[in-house]
Design an enzyme around this catalytic site. Structure first.
Site, PDB file in Angstrom:
ATOM      1  N   LYS A   1      28.242   5.298  85.027  1.00 35.89           N
ATOM      2  CA  LYS A   1      30.029   5.682  84.497  1.00 35.89           C
ATOM      3  C   LYS A   1      29.947   4.833  83.536  1.00 35.89           C
ATOM      4  O   LYS A   1      29.297   3.903  82.879  1.00 35.89           O
ATOM      5  CB  LYS A   1      30.761   4.819  85.566  1.00 35.89           C
ATOM      6  CG  LYS A   1      30.076   3.636  85.937  1.00 35.89           C
ATOM      7  CD  LYS A   1      31.581   2.609  86.908  1.00 35.89           C
ATOM      8  CE  LYS A   1      31.562   1.906  87.196  1.00 35.89           C
ATOM      9  NZ  LYS A   1      32.491   0.926  88.856  1.00 35.89           N
TER      10      LYS A   1
ATOM     11  N   TYR B   1      41.704 -14.302  57.941  1.00 33.35           N
ATOM     12  CA  TYR B   1      42.749 -13.945  58.836  1.00 33.35           C
ATOM     13  C   TYR B   1      43.755 -14.968  59.191  1.00 33.35           C
ATOM     14  O   TYR B   1      42.758 -15.641  59.903  1.00 33.35           O
ATOM     15  CB  TYR B   1      43.133 -13.196  59.386  1.00 33.35           C
ATOM     16  CG  TYR B   1      42.727 -11.319  58.873  1.00 33.35           C
ATOM     17  CD1 TYR B   1      44.171 -11.366  57.469  1.00 33.35           C
ATOM     18  CD2 TYR B   1      42.361 -10.745  59.280  1.00 33.35           C
ATOM     19  CE1 TYR B   1      43.504  -9.668  56.924  1.00 33.35           C
ATOM     20  CE2 TYR B   1      42.160  -9.055  58.709  1.00 33.35           C
ATOM     21  CZ  TYR B   1      42.380  -9.126  57.582  1.00 33.35           C
ATOM     22  OH  TYR B   1      42.165  -7.036  57.386  1.00 33.35           O
TER      23      TYR B   1
HETATM   24  C1  LIG Z   1      31.467  -0.073  89.158  1.00 30.42           C
HETATM   25  C2  LIG Z   1      30.402   0.636  90.996  1.00 30.42           C
HETATM   26  C3  LIG Z   1      29.387   0.723  91.238  1.00 30.42           C
HETATM   27  C4  LIG Z   1      28.484  -0.901  90.270  1.00 30.42           C
HETATM   28  O1  LIG Z   1      28.729  -1.551  90.237  1.00 30.42           O
HETATM   29  P1  LIG Z   1      27.721  -3.283  89.233  1.00 30.42           P
HETATM   30  O2  LIG Z   1      28.713  -4.578  89.425  1.00 30.42           O
HETATM   31  O3  LIG Z   1      27.702  -2.647  87.937  1.00 30.42           O
HETATM   32  O4  LIG Z   1      26.409  -2.461  90.101  1.00 30.42           O
HETATM   33  C5  LIG Z   1      29.672   0.207  92.359  1.00 30.42           C
HETATM   34  N1  LIG Z   1      30.094   0.970  93.232  1.00 30.42           N
HETATM   35  C6  LIG Z   1      31.210   1.180  92.465  1.00 30.42           C
HETATM   36  C7  LIG Z   1      33.133   1.752  94.060  1.00 30.42           C
HETATM   37  C8  LIG Z   1      31.876   0.660  91.630  1.00 30.42           C
HETATM   38  O5  LIG Z   1      32.833   1.268  91.108  1.00 30.42           O
END
Ligand SMILES: *Cc1c(COP(=O)(O)O)cnc(C)c1O
Length: 393
Positions: free
Chosen positions: A44, A267
């Site tokens: 993702k 800044y």
């Molecule tokens: C993002 C996510 C994962 C992967 O998690 P990591 O901690 O990056 O391994 C797995 N399952 C769900 C439901 C998620 O939202």
């Protein structure tokens, strides 16, 4: 190691190098740990900011056959990247919203059904199409985020027919505290999930993301779904990081600035220089994921020598104190003076993603997904690393 692909704005000075072999090695390590459970991959958010195209292709070559994304649009993009429709299962974690059914079907995607309404929607669609299309059901066991709450689970367990008109290909849940192995909620969720899946005999089950893979065999079930560990982030705080480092971020020096009278930097004039100081101005700022909290706090590196960030991080720039290099030269180190055009490490061998995250009071996930689109991106790896299947042939 060769350059396999270069993307990003062609004139960008700063360089993000992504080691696809390291991602492949991390997948193999996780798959070995998970065995005999299947090892899926979570890609993702553009593979946590590293580029879903090259990342998904290397994972598929390692034999990864199940992928998870958050958004339907991410899934459609991923379907276009992976070679054949029947070659990989793609799940959409954010679920099935009203009117999306035909789009899921057309692209061969699997929704993660997160409530009874979504289960009903997919059932009706499958009935109308006379096709038992695959989908996952997510049960909430302690996140209270996505997935059927306990009240809806009770309805589903009492009426198993609700899930009989589609192919239930996975029952899943998600751990809240897997990065803290001693947290009691890990066992509580594992027990609740183990009990719940007895209502779905023969259906593959999954609760472990990256950190969950390292909790032990009780959390692996039939499938694990790591994301962040594939990209080199450590699974928990116990012991050294077993994952190979994947990224190196190098910032280009635009100007070397000699300040010899007392003066302020950046800044808000938040840093005041007392005596003669040499400052390097580097082409990366908070718009490039160098979080502003790193002001007067983070460091860059030349080899093992740490160069503190002086003053505030601005949108496009940071300013570094080069004094430690001078000291190193005085103590006999053979450090050549830096010039405009030279690169310094912002994330690299001496300061990995987790270390930068600690400097910024955050987690590696946020550092990776904040990297932005203004770096030249260089994907490196062995010219033609054999896949697991090819190596065993
Ligand atoms: C993002 C996510 C994962 C992967 O998690 P990591 O901690 O990056 O391994 C797995 N399952 C769900 C439901 C998620 O939202």
């Amino acid at each position: 190691m060769v350059i396999l692909e270069e993307t990003g704005p062609p004139h960008a000075g700063s360089l993000l190098t992504i080691d696809l072999d390291a991602i492949g090695a991390n997948y193999r390590l996780l798959a070995e740990r998970a065995h005999p459970a299947e090892c899926a991959a979570v890609v993702k958010a553009d593979a946590y900011g590293l580029g879903v195209g090259p990342v998904a292709r290397i994972l598929a070559r390692q034999g990864c056959a199940t992928f998870f994304v958050a958004h339907l649009d991410e899934a459609i993009e991923l379907r276009g990247i992976l070679p054949r429709v029947d070659s990989a299962a793609i799940y959409v974690l954010n679920g099935l919203l009203s009117g999306e059914e035909a789009t899921f079907h057309a692209h061969g995607l699997r929704p993660v059904l997160n409530d009874l309404g979504q289960i009903d929607r997919w059932s009706r669609y499958c009935s109308a199409e006379s096709k038992p299309l695959p989908a996952a059901i997510q049960l909430d066991t302690g996140m209270s985020r996505l997935g059927l709450p306990l009240s809806e689970q009770a309805v589903l367990f009492a009426q198993p027919d609700l899930a009989s008109r589609f192919q239930l290909s996975l029952v899943m849940s998600h751990l809240a505290c897997a990065d803290t192995p001693e947290h009691p909620l890990n066992r509580t969720q594992q027990r609740e999930f183990s009990t719940a899946i007895q209502h779905f005999p023969g259906v593959p089950a999954s609760i472990a993301a990256s950190s969950g893979v390292f909790l032990g065999p009780d959390w692996r079930f039939d499938l694990v779904r790591p994301g962040v560990c594939l990209y080199g982030v450590k699974p928990n705080d116990s012991g050294p990081n077993p994952m190979a480092q994947v990224i190196r971020l190098q910032g280009k020096i635009l100007q070397i600035h000699d300040v010899d009278t007392p003066r302020t930097v950046g800044y808000g004039a938040s840093h005041r220089i007392g005596g003669p100081t040499r400052i390097a101005t580097v082409a990366a700022g908070y718009a490039d994921g160098l979080l502003r909290i790193l002001s007067n706090r983070g460091v860059a590196h030349v080899g093992e020598i740490a160069l503190p960030i002086l003053g505030r991080v601005s949108m496009d720039l940071i300013t570094l104190d080069l004094s430690p290099l001078g000291n190193a030269t005085e103590t006999g180190g053979a450090v050549t003076p830096l010039q405009p055009g030279d690169l310094v490490d912002l994330i690299g061998p001496y300061r990995d993603v987790d270390a930068v995250a600690a400097d910024a009071d955050t987690i590696g996930y946020e550092i990776l997904t904040s990297l932005g689109s203004r770096y030249r991106r260089r994907y490196i790896g062995a010219p033609s690393a054999p896949s697991i299947a090819e190596a065993h042939a």
